[in-house]
Design a protein around this motif. Structure first.
Motif, PDB file in Angstrom:
ATOM      1  N   SER A 156      17.729 -58.951  19.507  1.00 34.66           N
ATOM      2  CA  SER A 156      16.118 -58.611  20.012  1.00 34.66           C
ATOM      3  C   SER A 156      16.394 -58.197  21.185  1.00 34.66           C
ATOM      4  O   SER A 156      15.356 -56.773  21.321  1.00 34.66           O
ATOM      5  N   MET A 157      16.908 -58.575  22.476  1.00 42.24           N
ATOM      6  CA  MET A 157      17.613 -57.900  23.503  1.00 42.24           C
ATOM      7  C   MET A 157      17.619 -56.938  23.627  1.00 42.24           C
ATOM      8  O   MET A 157      17.637 -55.704  24.112  1.00 42.24           O
ATOM      9  N   VAL A 158      18.802 -56.739  22.507  1.00 43.38           N
ATOM     10  CA  VAL A 158      18.751 -54.961  22.609  1.00 43.38           C
ATOM     11  C   VAL A 158      18.585 -54.222  22.051  1.00 43.38           C
ATOM     12  O   VAL A 158      18.272 -52.869  21.836  1.00 43.38           O
ATOM     13  N   GLN A 159      17.730 -55.042  20.262  1.00 39.62           N
ATOM     14  CA  GLN A 159      17.333 -54.103  19.438  1.00 39.62           C
ATOM     15  C   GLN A 159      15.901 -53.485  20.412  1.00 39.62           C
ATOM     16  O   GLN A 159      15.360 -52.658  19.676  1.00 39.62           O
ATOM     17  N   VAL A 160      15.285 -54.171  21.575  1.00 39.49           N
ATOM     18  CA  VAL A 160      14.201 -52.937  21.809  1.00 39.49           C
ATOM     19  C   VAL A 160      14.433 -52.072  21.790  1.00 39.49           C
ATOM     20  O   VAL A 160      13.672 -51.467  22.486  1.00 39.49           O
TER      21      VAL A 160
END
Length: 378
Positions: free
Chosen positions: A354-358
């Motif tokens: 989720s950190m990257v997909q933000v």
């Protein structure tokens, strides 16, 4: 079912149960009712999309708000399509490394595996446990009573003391080693802690001690208190190493660790050029909806459009490291950028996507094809 197959079955069952508990915990702990009142969208519609997003699409409410899906008026089925679900990365993706994941989950094993190869790593001074430890440079073993003599070898150095297992920066300590009048102490966040007092931690858990890397001046200009690391994912099918998204974590406040879950920014990176986009706090930390950061909230240094140094070299470094670990198809690397170039801090086998997909979903055709080889549908 043979003995080995039985153990594999039990291991996978335990993994699924543990990751299910993590997902339920993340859902229960997140107060999306408070956030729903802040967004410019029907309260009831947000509640419904959060509940149905988790039950039908495996998307936790935290990700619904981190990805700002409440801003998109499209049907939920359409707007979740670009993203790898939380359910997938919690309970599926890590399974591809399961038999060999100790290389990533145990930081001492990680160092000893990659030290054999031309991979840039921070210097690891040693392994410390309840009965003593190992001085890595020489392979010398020592007893617990010898700790002061061992730490005297690091006099004047800034070090990182981290548990050999754990994630999200938990229990990591940044310290200066001081020897005064033959007594050893650690300077931690400005406080002088006698070694004999701190050493109690080694009785509770196993640790490694690494050098604290210097950081490139371009990143010090943005935030100098922490080493701001790039998180970059590799996918390796032994034919080709593919890069699967990247961000950089920037510390905030007075933090010495770049932990997104505890206040750091995650900043998008253009994979071709290494230029940074905007930064975001984890909604679980901020507990409120904030506009993306174009400048650093503390230093006011420009983030958006700034170019990371050594970006092409960094990509080549993780590609090479991934090639040297073909038994680990999926690795999420944490990489520091020093004045001399990229240096790999560690690898993770089950990363918080989720950190990257933000900054954009990772559920695209090339990634789908890779995971399909392992029987995993994104």
């Amino acid at each position: 079912m043979g003995g080995e197959e039985h153990l594999k079955f039990l291991s996978r069952l335990e993994y699924k149960f543990r990751t299910f508990k993590e997902q339920v915990g993340a859902f229960v702990e997140f107060n999306f009712f408070k956030l729903a009142r802040q967004a410019d969208r029907s309260f009831l519609l947000q509640v419904w999309e959060c509940l149905w997003g988790w039950l039908r699409y495996g998307l936790l409410p935290k990700s619904y708000y981190n990805y700002r899906l409440y801003e998109d008026k499209s049907p939920l089925s359409k707007k979740v399509r670009p993203y790898v679900s939380d359910h997938s990365y919690f309970s599926k993706l890590g399974q591809v490394n399961m038999r060999h994941n100790v290389i990533l989950s145990n930081k001492w094993v990680f160092h000893n595996y990659f030290d054999k190869y031309p991979v840039p790593l921070p210097k690891c001074w040693g392994y410390f446990h309840k009965n003593g430890g190992i001085w890595k440079e020489t392979g010398e073993t020592f007893g617990f009573e010898e700790l002061p003599a061992i730490f005297k070898r690091m006099d004047g150095l800034k070090v990182i003391i981290k548990p050999i297992r754990g994630s999200s920066g938990s229990r990591i300590v940044v310290a200066d080693v001081l020897v005064e009048d033959d007594r050893v102490s650690l300077l931690i966040s400005g406080a002088k802690v006698p070694l004999e007092e701190f050493a109690g931690n080694f009785k509770k858990s196993d640790y490694i001690v690494e050098e604290r890397l210097p950081q490139h001046s371009a990143l010090n200009a943005i935030y100098a208190n922490s080493v701001n690391t790039v998180r970059i994912n590799t996918l390796n099918d032994t034919k080709e190493v593919k890069l699967w998204g990247a961000i950089i974590k920037l510390g905030t406040g007075s933090a010495e660790i770049d932990n997104w879950g505890k206040g750091s920014l995650c900043v998008g990176i253009d994979m071709e050029t290494g230029k940074m986009s905007t930064g975001s706090h984890d909604i679980f930390y901020s507990k409120k909806i904030l506009a993306p950061f174009r400048v650093h909230p503390d230093t006011k240094a420009q983030i958006e459009g700034a170019e990371l140094p050594y970006w092409q070299e960094l990509k080549e470094t993780v590609r090479k490291a991934a090639e040297l670990a073909p038994i680990l198809p999926y690795i999420a690397w944490d990489v520091a950028i020093t004045p001399e170039g990229p240096c790999i801090i560690e690898g993770n086998g089950r990363s918080d996507l989720s950190m990257v997909q933000v900054h954009g979903g990772l559920n695209y055709p090339e990634a789908k094809e890779f995971w399909r080889q392992f029987g995993i549908k994104l």
